[in-house]
Design a protein around this motif. Structure first.
Motif, PDB file in Angstrom:
ATOM      1  N   ALA A 429       0.840  -1.201   0.000  1.00 24.10           N
ATOM      2  CA  ALA A 429       0.000   0.000   0.000  1.00 24.10           C
ATOM      3  C   ALA A 429       0.875   1.252   0.000  1.00 24.10           C
ATOM      4  CB  ALA A 429      -0.920  -0.006   1.222  1.00 24.10           C
ATOM      5  N   ARG A 430       1.911   1.233   0.817  1.00 22.74           N
ATOM      6  CA  ARG A 430       2.807   2.394   0.869  1.00 22.74           C
ATOM      7  C   ARG A 430       3.506   2.584  -0.468  1.00 22.74           C
ATOM      8  NH1 ARG A 430       7.317   3.455   5.587  1.00 22.74           N
ATOM      9  NH2 ARG A 430       8.198   5.379   4.744  1.00 22.74           N
ATOM     10  N   GLU A 431       3.994   1.519  -1.064  1.00 17.27           N
ATOM     11  CA  GLU A 431       4.677   1.624  -2.354  1.00 17.27           C
ATOM     12  C   GLU A 431       3.732   2.156  -3.429  1.00 17.27           C
ATOM     13  OE1 GLU A 431       5.937  -2.347  -2.866  1.00 17.27           O
ATOM     14  OE2 GLU A 431       7.742  -2.165  -1.618  1.00 17.27           O
ATOM     15  N   LEU A 437       2.164   9.483  -5.638  1.00 19.07           N
ATOM     16  CA  LEU A 437       2.668  10.796  -5.228  1.00 19.07           C
ATOM     17  C   LEU A 437       3.814  11.255  -6.117  1.00 19.07           C
ATOM     18  CD1 LEU A 437       2.609  10.248  -1.355  1.00 19.07           C
ATOM     19  CD2 LEU A 437       1.121  11.786  -2.665  1.00 19.07           C
ATOM     20  N   ALA A 438       4.579  10.307  -6.639  1.00 16.34           N
ATOM     21  CA  ALA A 438       5.698  10.661  -7.517  1.00 16.34           C
ATOM     22  C   ALA A 438       5.218  11.285  -8.817  1.00 16.34           C
ATOM     23  CB  ALA A 438       6.536   9.422  -7.810  1.00 16.34           C
ATOM     24  N   ARG A 439       3.933  11.139  -9.135  1.00 15.13           N
ATOM     25  CA  ARG A 439       3.382  11.744 -10.368  1.00 15.13           C
ATOM     26  C   ARG A 439       2.970  13.202 -10.146  1.00 15.13           C
ATOM     27  NH1 ARG A 439      -0.272   6.779 -12.989  1.00 15.13           N
ATOM     28  NH2 ARG A 439       1.331   5.174 -12.705  1.00 15.13           N
ATOM     29  N   GLN A 450      -2.106  11.268   1.083  1.00 11.33           N
ATOM     30  CA  GLN A 450      -1.355  11.151   2.334  1.00 11.33           C
ATOM     31  C   GLN A 450      -2.276  10.720   3.476  1.00 11.33           C
ATOM     32  OE1 GLN A 450       1.662  10.969   2.363  1.00 11.33           O
ATOM     33  NE2 GLN A 450       2.779  12.589   1.319  1.00 11.33           N
ATOM     34  N   SER A 451      -3.519  11.144   3.400  1.00 10.19           N
ATOM     35  CA  SER A 451      -4.465  10.738   4.440  1.00 10.19           C
ATOM     36  C   SER A 451      -4.710   9.234   4.404  1.00 10.19           C
ATOM     37  CB  SER A 451      -5.787  11.495   4.268  1.00 10.19           C
ATOM     38  OG  SER A 451      -6.740  11.046   5.199  1.00 10.19           O
ATOM     39  N   VAL A 452      -4.961   8.673   3.222  1.00 10.99           N
ATOM     40  CA  VAL A 452      -5.235   7.232   3.163  1.00 10.99           C
ATOM     41  C   VAL A 452      -3.963   6.429   3.432  1.00 10.99           C
ATOM     42  CG1 VAL A 452      -7.194   7.505   1.604  1.00 10.99           C
ATOM     43  CG2 VAL A 452      -4.940   7.077   0.643  1.00 10.99           C
ATOM     44  N   LEU A 453      -2.798   6.988   3.090  1.00 10.44           N
ATOM     45  CA  LEU A 453      -1.549   6.290   3.398  1.00 10.44           C
ATOM     46  C   LEU A 453      -1.273   6.248   4.897  1.00 10.44           C
ATOM     47  CD1 LEU A 453       0.873   7.500   0.582  1.00 10.44           C
ATOM     48  CD2 LEU A 453       0.350   5.133   1.168  1.00 10.44           C
ATOM     49  N   GLY A 454      -1.915   7.144   5.645  1.00  6.75           N
ATOM     50  CA  GLY A 454      -1.685   7.191   7.080  1.00  6.75           C
ATOM     51  C   GLY A 454      -2.019   5.887   7.771  1.00  6.75           C
ATOM     52  N   ARG A 469       4.430  13.263   7.238  1.00  4.47           N
ATOM     53  CA  ARG A 469       3.560  13.347   6.060  1.00  4.47           C
ATOM     54  C   ARG A 469       2.258  14.085   6.371  1.00  4.47           C
ATOM     55  NH1 ARG A 469       3.976   8.608   1.879  1.00  4.47           N
ATOM     56  NH2 ARG A 469       6.138   7.968   2.067  1.00  4.47           N
ATOM     57  N   SER A 470       1.661  13.809   7.502  1.00  2.62           N
ATOM     58  CA  SER A 470       0.399  14.477   7.824  1.00  2.62           C
ATOM     59  C   SER A 470       0.630  15.977   8.000  1.00  2.62           C
ATOM     60  CB  SER A 470      -0.236  13.863   9.075  1.00  2.62           C
ATOM     61  OG  SER A 470       0.633  13.938  10.185  1.00  2.62           O
ATOM     62  N   THR A 471       1.757  16.337   8.579  1.00  6.78           N
ATOM     63  CA  THR A 471       2.073  17.762   8.741  1.00  6.78           C
ATOM     64  C   THR A 471       2.260  18.431   7.384  1.00  6.78           C
ATOM     65  OG1 THR A 471       3.136  17.320  10.871  1.00  6.78           O
ATOM     66  CG2 THR A 471       3.684  19.401   9.780  1.00  6.78           C
ATOM     67  N   ALA A 472       2.993  17.766   6.480  1.00  4.36           N
ATOM     68  CA  ALA A 472       3.201  18.333   5.143  1.00  4.36           C
ATOM     69  C   ALA A 472       1.888  18.449   4.383  1.00  4.36           C
ATOM     70  CB  ALA A 472       4.185  17.471   4.373  1.00  4.36           C
ATOM     71  N   ALA A 473       1.035  17.447   4.495  1.00  3.34           N
ATOM     72  CA  ALA A 473      -0.225  17.461   3.758  1.00  3.34           C
ATOM     73  C   ALA A 473      -1.173  18.526   4.294  1.00  3.34           C
ATOM     74  CB  ALA A 473      -0.883  16.087   3.833  1.00  3.34           C
ATOM     75  N   LEU A 474      -1.117  18.788   5.599  1.00  8.24           N
ATOM     76  CA  LEU A 474      -1.994  19.824   6.166  1.00  8.24           C
ATOM     77  C   LEU A 474      -1.682  21.205   5.588  1.00  8.24           C
ATOM     78  CD1 LEU A 474      -2.196  18.686   9.888  1.00  8.24           C
ATOM     79  CD2 LEU A 474      -4.137  19.062   8.351  1.00  8.24           C
ATOM     80  N   ALA A 475      -0.464  21.387   5.165  1.00  7.90           N
ATOM     81  CA  ALA A 475      -0.097  22.676   4.566  1.00  7.90           C
ATOM     82  C   ALA A 475      -0.687  22.836   3.176  1.00  7.90           C
ATOM     83  CB  ALA A 475       1.425  22.800   4.505  1.00  7.90           C
ATOM     84  N   ALA A 476      -1.148  21.738   2.572  1.00  5.60           N
ATOM     85  CA  ALA A 476      -1.634  21.804   1.190  1.00  5.60           C
ATOM     86  C   ALA A 476      -3.143  21.645   1.077  1.00  5.60           C
ATOM     87  CB  ALA A 476      -0.940  20.712   0.364  1.00  5.60           C
ATOM     88  N   VAL A 477      -3.811  21.171   2.124  1.00  9.20           N
ATOM     89  CA  VAL A 477      -5.195  20.758   2.015  1.00  9.20           C
ATOM     90  C   VAL A 477      -6.163  21.940   2.084  1.00  9.20           C
ATOM     91  CG1 VAL A 477      -5.550  20.378   4.492  1.00  9.20           C
ATOM     92  CG2 VAL A 477      -6.849  19.036   2.837  1.00  9.20           C
TER      93      VAL A 477
END
Length: 918
Positions: A429-431, A437-439, A450-454, A469-477
Motif C-alpha cells: 500500500a505504501r509503495e 505521489l511521484a506523479r 497522504q491521508s489514506v496512506l496514514g 507526512r500528515s504535517t506536510a499534507a496539512l499545509a496543502a489541504v
C-alpha cells in the motif's frame, strides 16, 4: 462407463466397478472415515488430490453415495474457475441446494462493509452446521476446491478444526498441492496416483468386454495411467476400432476430431461455452452468440450427442473439465481474449452483477478500458468486507489498466491503497501510494493520498513518517473533511510521542474539525486518537469518555471502551458491555482480548489464558497478529504465577521473534519487562534490573498500559538488582498515576504498595491493603497482603498469619500455584510450626478429569448435556470462540475425539461423585 458418472455405490468392501478400477484401497479408507464419523468418532477431513481426470470426482461421488446410505445429511458443492468473486459460492453451492439443503438462504445475514467480517461469518456458518449435525452426521463435499472463492477457502481452513468434536466429515478434491486446502488434526490426504497396467486392463475389459487386444494395451500406455483419458480412448476404440479415424493418443486431438464433425454453428456455440466456463447457462451462451436461446436447441442436442456436454437441469456442463480445456485450448489467444471481453459486455448488458463479468475482464481487459476499470472497482468494493485479499487484487488490477497520465489514476489509485491496507499488505500500500505521489498530483489530491496512506504507516509502526507526512499534507489541504482526517492522524501519531499535552490539543482540534465537516472517518480517527492519548497519559477517566463516545459512534470499538473501563476498575460495566457484544460481528479477536484482560484483573488465570489463546488463534486466522506480543507476554506472566518456567520461556521465544517483526516502542517496553521477570525468576537480578532500565529507554514505565498492574513487581526487581534509584522512580510514577486517578482503587493501592517497598514502611502496606480491599482485583490485594504479613511476622505481630492466609487463599483460588506455595512456607513460619510442613500444592496433572480447569469442567458438562458451542457460550456468558478453545483443551486432556465420548466420561465422573459443581 465414465469414471466421473457413477450410478450406484459399491455393494461391498473389495467390490470394484468400471469407474473405480484401481481405486479400491482409497475407497475403503473413505468408507472407514464415513463409518468412524457415523459411529461418534468426531469430525474428520479427507483430501483427494491429483491431476485432472485422475478419478477424484468419481471417488467423491461414490463417498457421497456411501454417506447417504449411512444416514448422513450431505452437502455436495463444486468450485468453479470463473466464480471466485462470489463470496462463499463454492460452499454455498452445496449447502443451500442439497436435498434437503443443509442451510437455508435466510441463514446468511447481510454484511457490513466497514470492517472485516470473515471471522463472524464463518463462526455463524459453523454454528449452523453444528446445530444441524447434532442429531445427524453431516458430509460436506467440495469438488475442485482449488478453484474455490477466497471466502470459501478461508472457511475451509478454519471450520474443520472448529467442528472437530461434531460428526462432520469434510471431503475435498483438488490439484496435487495440498497447501491451499484444510490441514489440521484428523486430516487424511489421499494422493491419487496413475492407474497400474493391471487396473487399466481391467478397465478395458469393462468397456470392451472379453480379452483386450495387444494393440489396445499399447494405446492405453498413452493415457499415462489417467483413468479419464483411458476411458475416452476406450470409448473411441469401442466406436471405431483401435485403428479408426480418431487417434486417441492425446485428448486434444481426439476432441479436435469430434469438433471437426460438428456443424459450424454448433462449433461456435461450444467455443462460446468453453469461454463461459465448465458450466454455463443457455441464456448466457445465447446472449454471447447473439441469438435467442430457443434457436440453439439443435446445437445443444448435437454437443450432448457428441458426449461433450450434458444438461444438469439448470446449466449446460462440459462432461469433464479436461474436455472444456481442450476446446478452450484450440482457440487462438486473440480469439479467447476477444470472446472474454465480449462476454463481459454481454453479461453487464443483461443486468448481471460485476461478479459475473469481472472474471472475463481479468482475462481480456487492456489499458484504457473504462468499463473494465469501473467494474473492477465496483467488484472490489462489493467483496472487501469478506474477501479483502481479492478486493486488493481487483483494485490493483484496475489501477494497472489506467493510462499513466489519465486524470482518474489518482481516484483509482486511492481505492487501491485503501484495499491493500484492508488486506494487510501495508508495504505494498505504501509503495503504491508513493508511486502515485511521484506523479506530482494536485495539492488536494496529494493531501487525500497522504491521508489514506496514514493507515498503512500506522500499521507499519512508522509514526515518525506518519507525523511528517500528515504535517506536510496539512499545509496543502483545502477540503475540510480531509483536513480533519489528517489532523486526527497527526494526533494519533503524536500519541506515541513524549509531548502528550500537544498531542491532546491536536486531537481536540481534529474532533472539532470532524464535527464541523460531518466526516465520519475523521470523527472515528479523532476519538480513537484522543482515547489513545488519554490512556498513554494515564488519564483513565478521559480515556473512558473518548472511547465510550467512539463505541457509540462505531460499535466495532466497543472493545476499546471495555479496556479503558478496566483501567478504571469498572469491572461491572465491562461485564455488561461484553455481554451485549456477544453477537457482534466485528473484531472478535479484540473483544476476546478485552475479556482476557478482564479475567486477568479478576484473577481468573485459567479463563484469562483460554481467552488469550483464543484471541491469538483468531488473529492468526486473519493473518493480522497485531496483538501477539501483548498476548504472549501476558501468557508468560501467567505461566510464571503458576510456576511453569518452561512455558514462560516458550512464550518469551515467541515474543522475541514478534518484536523483531514489529519493533515499536510499546513492544520494546513490554518485551523488556518480560525479559526482566524471567531473568529475576532465574536469580539473575542484575540482568533483570538492566532489562527494566531498557523498558524505560523511550518512555517511563507507567506509560505502557499493559505494565501498570505490574509496577510493584518491577519495584521488587529493581531493589533486588541493587538499583534503588530505579525503584524510587517507579514508585514516583505509580504515585503520579494514582494522583491522576483518585477514583481507581488499584491505582491508589499499588502506589501505596510500591512506596512501602521502597521505604520499608509497614503503615503504607496497611494502607495499600485497605485500599485494595475496596477494589475488584484480587492479585494486587494478595501481593500487598503477603508483604504485609511478612512485615508483621518480622515485627512479631500475631496478626501476620491472617494477612498471609488471605494472600495464600487468593492465590489458590486464582491458580497462581507458585505464589501460593511460597505463601504456605511463610504461613508455617508465622505460625511457628517449622516441623509441620505440609509441602507444595499438588500440581494439576496434564491428563484426565483432574487436569481440567473449573471452566473446562463447566463446558464439558454443558456439551455432554447436548449444548452446542453457541448455547454453552450463552450459558457461561463467554464467546463461542472461547468455548471452542476450552473444548480443544478438554479433548486433548481427556484423550477423546467427539462429544459422544466426552458425554460418557462426564457421566462416569458424575457416577463416581467426582464431578460436583466447582
Amino acid at each position: 462407463m465414465s469414471p466421473d458418472r457413477p450410478e450406484e455405490p459399491a455393494a461391498a468392501a473389495g467390490l470394484s466397478r468400471p469407474g473405480l478400477r484401481g481405486r479400491e484401497a482409497e475407497l475403503e479408507r473413505l468408507r472407514a472415515l464415513v463409518e468412524a464419523v457415523r459411529d461418534g468418532e468426531g469430525g474428520a477431513t479427507a483430501l483427494l488430490l491429483g491431476e485432472p481426470g485422475i478419478g477424484k470426482t468419481v471417488l467423491l461421488q461414490e463417498t457421497v453415495s456411501i454417506a447417504r446410505a449411512h444416514g448422513f445429511l450431505v452437502s455436495h458443492g463444486r468450485a468453479e474457475e470463473l466464480h471466485e468473486l462470489a463470496p462463499l459460492a463454492s460452499l454455498a453451492s452445496g449447502l443451500l441446494h442439497g436435498d434437503p439443503p443443509l442451510l437455508s438462504g435466510t441463514d446468511f445475514a447481510d454484511l457490513a462493509g466497514d470492517h472485516d467480517q470473515r471471522i463472524w461469518l464463518v463462526e455463524r456458518l459453523a454454528q449452523l452446521i453444528e446445530e444441524r449435525s447434532a442429531g445427524t452426521p453431516v458430509l460436506i463435499a467440495v469438488d475442485d476446491v482449488h478453484w474455490a472463492d477466497p471466502l470459501s477457502r478461508f472457511a475451509l481452513s478454519v471450520m474443520p478444526a472448529r467442528l472437530l468434536s461434531s460428526p462432520v466429515l469434510w471431503l475435498l478434491t483438488g490439484r496435487n498441492d495440498p497447501e491451499p486446502y484444510a490441514q489440521g488434526p484428523r486430516t487424511t490426504t489421499l494422493p491419487l496416483r496413475p492407474l497400474s497396467a493391471t487396473a487399466l486392463a481391467e478397465l478395458a475389459r469393462d468397456v470392451l468386454g472379453g480379452d483386450v487386444p495387444a494393440r489396445v494395451e499399447e494405446l492405453l500406455d498413452g493415457a499415462g495411467g489417467n483413468p479419464f483419458l483411458a476411458a475416452e480412448m476406450l470409448s473411441g476404440i469401442a466406436a471405431s476400432g483401435a485403428d479408426g479415424p480418431e487417434p486417441p493418443e492425446r485428448l486434444v486431438l481426439g476432441v479436435r476430431g469430434r469438433l471437426a464433425g460438428l456443424r459450424p454453428d454448433t462449433l461456435h456455440f461450444l467455443r462460446i461455452g468453453s469461454v463461459l466456463g465448465p458450466a454455463f447457462s443457455l441464456a448466457d451462451a445465447a446472449a454471447l452468440c447473439g441469438r435467442p436461446a430457443s434457436g440453439l436447441s439443435s446445437e445443444v442436442d448435437e454437443t450432448i450427442a457428441a458426449a461433450l456436454l450434458h444438461d444438469d437441469g439448470e446449466r449446460l456442463r462440459f462432461r469433464h473439465d479436461l474436455l472444456r480445456q481442450a476446446v478452450y485450448a484450440d482457440l487462438a489467444p486473440s480469439v479467447r481474449r476477444a470472446l472474454h471481453r465480449e462476454a463481459a459486455t454481454r453479461l453487464v448488458a443483461a443486468g448481471r452483477s460485476p461478479a459475473d463479468a469481472v472474471p472475463h475482464l481479468l482475462q481480456s481487459a487492456e489499458p484504457g478500458d473504462q468499463e473494465a476499470i469501473g467494474l473492477l472497482g465496483t467488484a472490489a468494493a462489493d467483496v472487501i468486507a469478506v474477501m479483502p485479499g481479492l478486493a486488493a487484487d481487483l483494485a490493483v488490477r484496475a489501477l494497472e489498466l489506467v493510462p499513466p497520465h489519465a486524470p482518474m489514476v489518482f481516484d483509482v489509485g486511492e481505492r487501491a491503497v485503501v484495499a491493500l491496507t484492508r488486506a494487510g499488505r501495508y508495504t505494498r500500500a505504501r509503495e503504491t501510494g508513493d508511486a502515485l505521489l511521484a506523479r506530482r498530483p494536485p495539492l488536494d489530491v496529494f493531501a487525500r493520498l497522504q491521508s489514506v496512506l496514514g493507515d498503512a504507516l500506522w500499521h507499519l509502526d512508522d509514526v515518525h513518517e506518519l507525523t511528517r507526512r500528515s504535517t506536510a499534507a496539512l499545509a496543502a489541504v483545502t477540503d475540510p473533511a480531509i483536513r480533519a482526517r489528517l489532523t486526527a492522524r497527526q494526533a494519533l501519531a503524536r500519541s506515541r510521542g513524549r509531548d502528550l499535552d500537544a498531542a491532546r490539543e491536536t486531537g481536540e482540534r481534529a474532533l472539532a474539525e470532524a464535527e464541523r465537516s460531518g466526516d465520519r472517518e475523521a470523527r472515528v480517527l479523532a476519538l480513537w486518537g484522543l482515547g489513545e492519548i488519554a490512556l498513554n497519559a494515564g488519564d483513565c477517566a478521559a480515556a473512558v469518555e473518548h472511547h465510550t463516545a467512539l463505541s457509540v459512534f462505531d460499535t466495532a470499538f466497543l472493545a476499546e471502551e471495555a479496556v479503558a473501563r478496566i483501567h478504571m476498575d469498572d469491572f461491572d460495566t465491562v461485564r455488561r458491555l461484553l455481554r451485549t457484544a456477544g453477537d457482534a460481528p466485528l473484531r472478535p479477536a479484540m473483544l476476546i482480548w478485552a475479556q482476557g484482560t478482564l479475567n486477568m484483573g479478576l484473577g481468573r488465570l485459567d479463563d484469562a489464558d483460554a481467552d488469550l489463546v483464543t484471541a491469538e488463534r483468531l488473529e492468526a486466522d486473519l493473518r493480522v497478529p497485531g496483538n501477539l506480543v501483548n498476548i504472549r507476554v501476558n501468557r508468560g506472566l501467567l505461566a510464571l504465577l503458576r510456576g511453569d518456567r518452561a512455558a514462560a520461556r516458550a512464550h518469551l521465544d515467541v515474543v522475541r521473534t514478534a518484536v523483531a517483526d514489529r519493533p515499536n516502542t510499546g513492544n520494546h517496553a513490554t518485551h523488556q519487562y518480560f525479559e526482566a521477570v524471567v531473568a529475576d525468576s532465574d536469580g539473575d537480578h542484575a540482568t533483570a534490573a538492566e532489562r527494566l532500565r531498557s523498558a524505560q529507554r523511550d518512555h517511563p514505565f507507567l506509560r505502557w498500559r499493559l505494565l501498570r498492574p505490574h509496577v510493584v513487581q518491577a519495584v521488587r526487581i529493581a531493589l533486588r538488582g541493587g538499583d534503588r534509584s530505579l525503584a524510587e522512580d517507579l514508585a514516583a510514577q505509580a504515585a503520579a498515576h494514582a494522583a491522576r486517578n483518585p477514583a481507581v482503587p488499584t491505582a491508589r493501592g499499588t502506589a501505596a504498595h510500591a512506596a512501602a517497598l521502597v521505604n520499608g514502611d509497614r503503615g503504607l502496606l496497611e494502607r495499600a491493603v485497605r485500599v485494595l480491599l475496596t477494589g475488584p482485583r484480587p492479585l494486587p490485594l494478595a501481593a500487598a497482603s503477603a508483604d504485609l504479613g511478612r512485615a508483621l511476622r518480622t515485627a512479631g505481630d500475631p496478626t501476620a498469619a491472617s494477612a498471609l492466609t488471605r494472600a495464600h487463599d487468593i492465590y489458590v483460588r486464582a491458580g497462581a500455584d507458585a505464589e501460593a506455595d511460597r505463601l504456605r512456607a511463610d504461613q508455617e513460619r508465622a505460625a511457628d510450626r517449622p516441623g509441620r510442613r505440609t509441602g507444595r500444592l499438588r500440581p494439576r496433572p496434564d491428563q484426565g478429569w483432574e487436569a481440567l480447569t473449573a471452566s473446562e469442567r463447566k463446558v464439558a458438562r454443558l456439551i455432554a448435556a447436548g449444548h452446542t458451542n453457541r448455547s454453552a457460550a450463552e450459558a457461561l456468558v463467554v464467546s463461542p470462540h472461547t468455548v471452542n478453545t476450552h473444548l480443544a483443551s478438554i479433548f486433548r486432556k481427556l484423550a477423546v475425539r467427539s462429544r459422544v465420548h466426552l458425554a460418557r466420561i462426564v457421566l462416569a465422573e458424575d457416577d463416581a461423585g467426582t464431578a460436583a459443581d466447582d
